[in-house]
Scaffold this motif. Structure first.
Motif, short mmCIF file in Angstrom:
data_model
loop_
_atom_site.label_atom_id
_atom_site.label_comp_id
_atom_site.label_asym_id
_atom_site.label_seq_id
_atom_site.Cartn_x
_atom_site.Cartn_y
_atom_site.Cartn_z
N TYR A 74 0.80 -1.23 0.00
CA TYR A 74 0.00 0.00 0.00
C TYR A 74 0.83 1.28 0.00
CZ TYR A 74 -4.28 -2.68 0.70
OH TYR A 74 -5.34 -3.53 0.53
N THR A 75 2.09 1.22 0.45
CA THR A 75 2.91 2.44 0.41
C THR A 75 3.92 2.41 -0.72
OG1 THR A 75 4.73 1.66 1.85
CG2 THR A 75 2.76 2.57 2.93
N TRP A 80 -3.65 0.46 -10.25
CA TRP A 80 -3.92 1.32 -9.11
C TRP A 80 -2.95 1.02 -7.97
CZ3 TRP A 80 -6.16 5.66 -7.85
CH2 TRP A 80 -6.39 5.96 -6.50
N TYR A 81 -2.21 2.05 -7.56
CA TYR A 81 -1.39 1.98 -6.36
C TYR A 81 -1.88 3.07 -5.42
CZ TYR A 81 1.74 -0.89 -9.18
OH TYR A 81 2.25 -1.87 -9.98
N SER A 82 -2.29 2.68 -4.22
CA SER A 82 -2.86 3.65 -3.28
C SER A 82 -1.88 4.76 -2.94
CB SER A 82 -3.29 2.94 -1.99
OG SER A 82 -4.44 2.18 -2.20
N GLU A 108 -3.92 7.75 -3.99
CA GLU A 108 -4.44 8.45 -2.82
C GLU A 108 -3.49 9.58 -2.40
OE1 GLU A 108 -7.30 8.18 -1.95
OE2 GLU A 108 -8.03 6.15 -2.33
N GLY A 109 -2.19 9.36 -2.63
CA GLY A 109 -1.23 10.42 -2.34
C GLY A 109 -1.48 11.65 -3.19
N TRP A 110 -1.77 11.42 -4.49
CA TRP A 110 -2.10 12.55 -5.37
C TRP A 110 -3.36 13.26 -4.90
CZ3 TRP A 110 -0.72 15.95 -8.87
CH2 TRP A 110 -1.72 16.66 -9.55
N TYR A 163 -2.20 7.17 1.91
CA TYR A 163 -2.55 8.56 1.63
C TYR A 163 -1.42 9.53 2.00
CZ TYR A 163 -7.27 6.56 1.50
OH TYR A 163 -8.37 5.80 1.20
N LYS A 164 -1.04 9.50 3.25
CA LYS A 164 -0.05 10.47 3.75
C LYS A 164 1.34 10.18 3.20
CE LYS A 164 -0.22 14.14 6.44
NZ LYS A 164 0.81 14.92 5.76
N ILE A 165 1.68 8.90 3.08
CA ILE A 165 3.00 8.55 2.55
C ILE A 165 3.13 9.07 1.12
CG2 ILE A 165 4.56 6.66 1.93
CD1 ILE A 165 4.24 7.11 4.96
N GLY A 166 2.09 8.87 0.31
CA GLY A 166 2.12 9.36 -1.07
C GLY A 166 2.13 10.87 -1.15
#
Length: 593
Positions: free
Chosen positions: A284-285, A449-451, A455-457, A539-542
């Motif tokens: 996920y990261t 799809w890579y979260s 999600e980072g974007w 989310y936050k890592i991205g």
């Protein structure tokens, strides 16, 4: 290097007329273009995951639903992944152009992750309240999602898929009984939330059952004979196959599974749980960060964002502490102005109109795919979060931003501007649609799809609000900070639950102490993290990586830096692992200098 016989067979079966010379182990080898391998893999992946094909708008597998929790399916999938990994090893980078090299690196990462994930016995825990097959099938069967119901063939396809779903449910019960014996079982608190979902799917009379919904929307142009046949077929399948399977699962959940449910909250309490969580962090990261590193990063981000929140609290003249300010915002009647669900949808559309003049200042690339805001379907609204569903590859189905409105009188608008940026424009709708529309990408990358990236974007775009003419109201800006805090908290509570032995109640309290969401909303979120460990970290890592790369580019390029060009570079390749994105931005910076 020893090459798989299967890999060589794949190369032979591709049978391309145009061939590339490649040097492998000192020998000249004639190979088909690597793009043929990419396309072959993509088609194989659709066969393995036909629901993915449906969501892309590819209808040739709309009647298929492989039983993906069986031993045979997992062995087949592993064979496919290993075969294509071996096939890619035949292609050396020196013979590939830059885009081909990137695609090869992306596919290798994807295959390695898939192979690693198949090592774990997650198939013994196939059902939860947030992300499992019954929810996906329920959404498709509602008649308002990606599964088409326009022709008699469409109706026949869904009936076939629905029958296979009954078989999947029967297999799930068998697997879950084995999971009880081996210690692979979800927490009891999640079972409690899952039971009503299956109970609802047993609803009678038949015409009140969710899966009867397509019958209610049979097109008028169907013949009376066709309408009668379909009505009878759906009635029979639902009453004789679907409802009995749902009741079997419902009874099992209530009478056996619930009693066996785990009292603990984290995935580390199942066999190989620690190893599984580490694998999920990588998945996920797309990084090699450890749970401890992520936990510390989360604590640091929570402290930083709290200081920003204090500034907003002071700006609006609130005299109490931050925790009481959260309650004040949650319960402020002026922030709950709506009486009809349609008003919520209209408000999001108004946000879109407000920001349109500023979008062109930040973006050259904009999608062609249409976009809509819709209310979440009633059957899943109570436990659903706001979400985006991508449009079809051919552009005939729009991208849809779904908004749950279980009680419009308590719907709080303080974070709506931020939410629209993330889930819709320029967040998920821009990123996913541009990826799908990019004719330069091989097909497998158009739907990848890579979260951490996706999600980072989306989280990164939340910070663009002021540049887009939003956040003029301090409460809307506080909504952005609250959303960022929400994602920072995830770093703390997800690792807390799954690596540090935190209880569900500890995680809920930590969230209540640091964000403005209601206790009911926070509880649903914590239970989401319990159901899908690691996903909340992405989310936050991205976001932090995209912010870091922007700062690097701005510093290195000075007056040469263009925000439009930076966004182009981030978006043009679609979802890729974060390390590959960093390599891409570094190459761009070097080329500009």
């Amino acid at each position: 290097m020893k090459k798989s016989l299967f890999a060589l067979c794949i190369i032979m079966l591709l049978g391309a007329c145009k061939k590339e010379s490649n040097k492998n182990n000192g020998l000249a080898v004639d190979l088909p273009p690597i793009n043929d391998v990419f396309e072959s893999y993509y088609q194989q992946s659709l066969k393995l995951n036909p629901i993915n094909a449906t969501f892309t708008g590819d209808n040739k597998y709309n009647d298929k639903l492989p039983n993906n929790i069986t031993k045979d399916y997992r062995e087949t999938a592993l064979n496919v992944f290993q075969t294509y990994k071996d096939s890619l090893a035949l292609y050396e980078d020196e013979f590939l152009n830059e885009e081909e090299k990137l695609s090869k690196a992306v596919l290798l990462w994807e295959l390695n992750q898939n192979i690693e994930n198949l090592k774990f016995k997650t198939y013994l825990m196939p059902v939860n309240q947030f992300s499992s097959m019954h929810l996906m099938i329920g959404q498709l069967g509602s008649g308002s999602s990606a599964q088409p119901f326009k022709t008699p063939a469409d109706y026949n396809n869904w009936l076939s898929r629905l029958e296979k779903f009954s078989t999947w449910v029967d297999s799930a019960v068998v697997n879950m009984k084995q999971g009880i014996k081996e210690g692979y079982i979800i927490p009891k608190t999640l079972i409690v939330k899952t039971i009503p979902q299956f109970t609802d799917l047993t609803k009678t009379p038949i015409d009140e059952n969710l899966f009867y919904s397509p019958v209610k929307i049979i097109p008028d142009h169907f013949s009376e004979e066709e309408k009668k046949r379909l009505t009878e077929s759906y009635t029979h399948t639902i009453s004789e196959k679907v409802i009995p399977s749902m009741k079997k699962m419902d009874d099992f959940l209530k009478n056996e599974y619930l009693n066996a449910g785990r009292k603990t909250s984290g995935i580390n309490d199942i066999p190989e749980g620690k190893e599984l969580y580490n694998a999920l962090i990588r998945l996920y990261t797309t990084t090699n960060l450890t749970a401890d590193e992520i936990h510390k990063l989360g604590l640091s981000e929570v402290a930083r964002i709290r200081s920003e929140m204090e500034k907003v609290k002071k700006e609006v003249g609130y005299k109490g502490d931050l925790i009481s300010f959260f309650d004040y915002v949650r319960n402020k009647k002026e922030l709950m102005p709506f009486t009809e669900p349609r008003q919520v949808i209209d408000n999001f559309n108004a946000i879109h109109e407000k920001m349109k003049p500023n979008l062109e200042k930040l973006f050259d690339l904009t999608p062609k795919t249409a976009f809509e805001v819709r209310r979440t379907e009633a059957f899943r609204e109570v436990s659903a979060s706001a979400e985006y569903n991508q449009g079809s590859l051919d552009g005939t189905r729009p991208g849809i931003f779904y908004v749950p409105i279980p009680d419009v009188t308590t719907y709080n608008i303080y974070s709506d501007e931020d939410l629209f940026l993330h889930e819709a424009i320029p967040g998920h709708h821009y990123q996913i649609s541009l990826q799908q529309e990019n004719t330069k990408l091989p097909d497998f990358r158009k739907t990848l799809w890579y979260s951490a990236y996706g999600e980072g974007w989306a989280l990164y775009t939340e910070a663009l609000g002021k540049e887009l003419g939003l956040y003029e109201d301090p409460y809307q800006y506080f909504g952005m900070l609250s959303a960022e805090m929400h994602r920072a908290i995830r770093l703390v509570v997800d690792t807390g639950l799954h690596a540090k032995g935190w209880t569900r109640e500890q995680a809920i309290q930590y969230s209540l102490d640091n964000e403005a969401e209601s206790e009911a909303s926070i509880t649903a979120e914590i239970e989401r993290y319990m159901a899908i460990p690691g996903q909340a970290l992405s989310y936050k890592i991205g976001q932090l990586k995209i912010l870091e790369l922007r700062a690097k580019a701005e510093k290195a390029l000075g007056e040469q830096f263009s925000i439009k060009e930076y966004h182009n570079k981030v978006l043009e390749s679609g979802c890729i692992p974060l390390q590959l994105l960093e390599n891409k931005i570094d190459t761009w910076i070097a080329s500009k200098k």
